[in-house]
Write a protein that holds these residues in place. Structure first.
Motif, PDB file in Angstrom:
ATOM      1  N   MET A 231     -17.335 -28.363 -20.583  1.00 54.81           N
ATOM      2  CA  MET A 231     -16.508 -27.180 -20.064  1.00 54.81           C
ATOM      3  C   MET A 231     -15.415 -27.998 -19.389  1.00 54.81           C
ATOM      4  O   MET A 231     -15.445 -29.171 -18.883  1.00 54.81           O
ATOM      5  CB  MET A 231     -17.415 -26.781 -18.893  1.00 54.81           C
ATOM      6  CG  MET A 231     -16.735 -25.525 -18.163  1.00 54.81           C
ATOM      7  SD  MET A 231     -18.096 -24.738 -16.903  1.00 54.81           S
ATOM      8  CE  MET A 231     -16.938 -23.648 -16.088  1.00 54.81           C
ATOM      9  N   VAL A 232     -14.282 -27.534 -19.533  1.00 56.25           N
ATOM     10  CA  VAL A 232     -13.017 -27.987 -18.985  1.00 56.25           C
ATOM     11  C   VAL A 232     -12.529 -26.887 -17.912  1.00 56.25           C
ATOM     12  O   VAL A 232     -12.508 -25.723 -17.760  1.00 56.25           O
ATOM     13  CB  VAL A 232     -11.816 -28.050 -20.208  1.00 56.25           C
ATOM     14  CG1 VAL A 232     -10.536 -28.376 -19.682  1.00 56.25           C
ATOM     15  CG2 VAL A 232     -12.391 -28.624 -21.243  1.00 56.25           C
ATOM     16  N   ASP A 233     -12.298 -27.515 -16.549  1.00 51.51           N
ATOM     17  CA  ASP A 233     -11.494 -27.071 -15.607  1.00 51.51           C
ATOM     18  C   ASP A 233     -10.157 -26.344 -15.996  1.00 51.51           C
ATOM     19  O   ASP A 233      -9.177 -27.083 -16.256  1.00 51.51           O
ATOM     20  CB  ASP A 233     -11.299 -27.860 -14.431  1.00 51.51           C
ATOM     21  CG  ASP A 233     -10.881 -27.472 -13.266  1.00 51.51           C
ATOM     22  OD1 ASP A 233      -9.822 -26.372 -13.373  1.00 51.51           O
ATOM     23  OD2 ASP A 233     -11.468 -27.487 -12.253  1.00 51.51           O
TER      24      ASP A 233
ATOM     25  N   LYS B 212      -9.412 -31.186 -16.431  1.00 51.13           N
ATOM     26  CA  LYS B 212     -10.506 -32.117 -16.656  1.00 51.13           C
ATOM     27  C   LYS B 212     -11.590 -31.656 -17.158  1.00 51.13           C
ATOM     28  O   LYS B 212     -12.146 -30.363 -16.887  1.00 51.13           O
ATOM     29  CB  LYS B 212     -10.619 -32.737 -15.083  1.00 51.13           C
ATOM     30  CG  LYS B 212      -9.558 -33.692 -14.692  1.00 51.13           C
ATOM     31  CD  LYS B 212      -9.843 -34.182 -13.379  1.00 51.13           C
ATOM     32  CE  LYS B 212      -8.617 -35.107 -12.677  1.00 51.13           C
ATOM     33  NZ  LYS B 212      -9.025 -35.552 -11.566  1.00 51.13           N
ATOM     34  N   LYS B 213     -12.380 -32.362 -17.833  1.00 48.86           N
ATOM     35  CA  LYS B 213     -13.813 -32.166 -18.308  1.00 48.86           C
ATOM     36  C   LYS B 213     -14.725 -32.197 -17.158  1.00 48.86           C
ATOM     37  O   LYS B 213     -14.721 -33.113 -16.360  1.00 48.86           O
ATOM     38  CB  LYS B 213     -14.358 -33.081 -19.611  1.00 48.86           C
ATOM     39  CG  LYS B 213     -15.401 -32.725 -20.141  1.00 48.86           C
ATOM     40  CD  LYS B 213     -15.819 -33.448 -21.524  1.00 48.86           C
ATOM     41  CE  LYS B 213     -16.708 -33.031 -22.281  1.00 48.86           C
ATOM     42  NZ  LYS B 213     -17.341 -34.037 -23.411  1.00 48.86           N
TER      43      LYS B 213
ATOM     44  N   LEU C 190     -18.856 -32.093 -16.550  1.00 44.84           N
ATOM     45  CA  LEU C 190     -20.050 -32.349 -17.108  1.00 44.84           C
ATOM     46  C   LEU C 190     -21.166 -31.195 -16.366  1.00 44.84           C
ATOM     47  O   LEU C 190     -21.234 -31.395 -15.214  1.00 44.84           O
ATOM     48  CB  LEU C 190     -20.415 -33.944 -17.047  1.00 44.84           C
ATOM     49  CG  LEU C 190     -19.379 -34.792 -17.946  1.00 44.84           C
ATOM     50  CD1 LEU C 190     -19.945 -36.235 -17.743  1.00 44.84           C
ATOM     51  CD2 LEU C 190     -19.360 -34.659 -19.363  1.00 44.84           C
TER      52      LEU C 190
END
Length: 68
Positions: free
Chosen positions: A1-3, A8-9, A11
């Motif tokens: 998932m990415v913000d 940023k990724k 986890l």
């Protein structure tokens, strides 16, 4: 998932669940999600967490890692 805001990724340590729904159940959830302004998966996840916390008498659900 990415913000979406930072790129940023994020986890996630959980699991992806598949829940079979019939057409009328999906339509009901889709309408409720639309009225809430959320995607169906987010709506289902949020309400499932709220229901579980209520059932277990836990005060608050943390959504710090989710950006709407």
């Amino acid at each position: 998932m990415v913000d979406k805001n930072t790129g940023k990724k994020i986890l996630l340590g959980g699991k992806v669940l598949e829940v079979p729904l019939n057409a009328s159940e999906f339509e009901l959830l889709k309408k409720a999600a639309k009225n809430s302004g959320l995607p169906v998966a987010t709506y289902v996840r949020s309400n499932a967490l709220l229901s579980a916390k209520k059932l277990l008498n836990i005060a608050r659900v943390s959504h710090r890692h989710i950006k709407f």
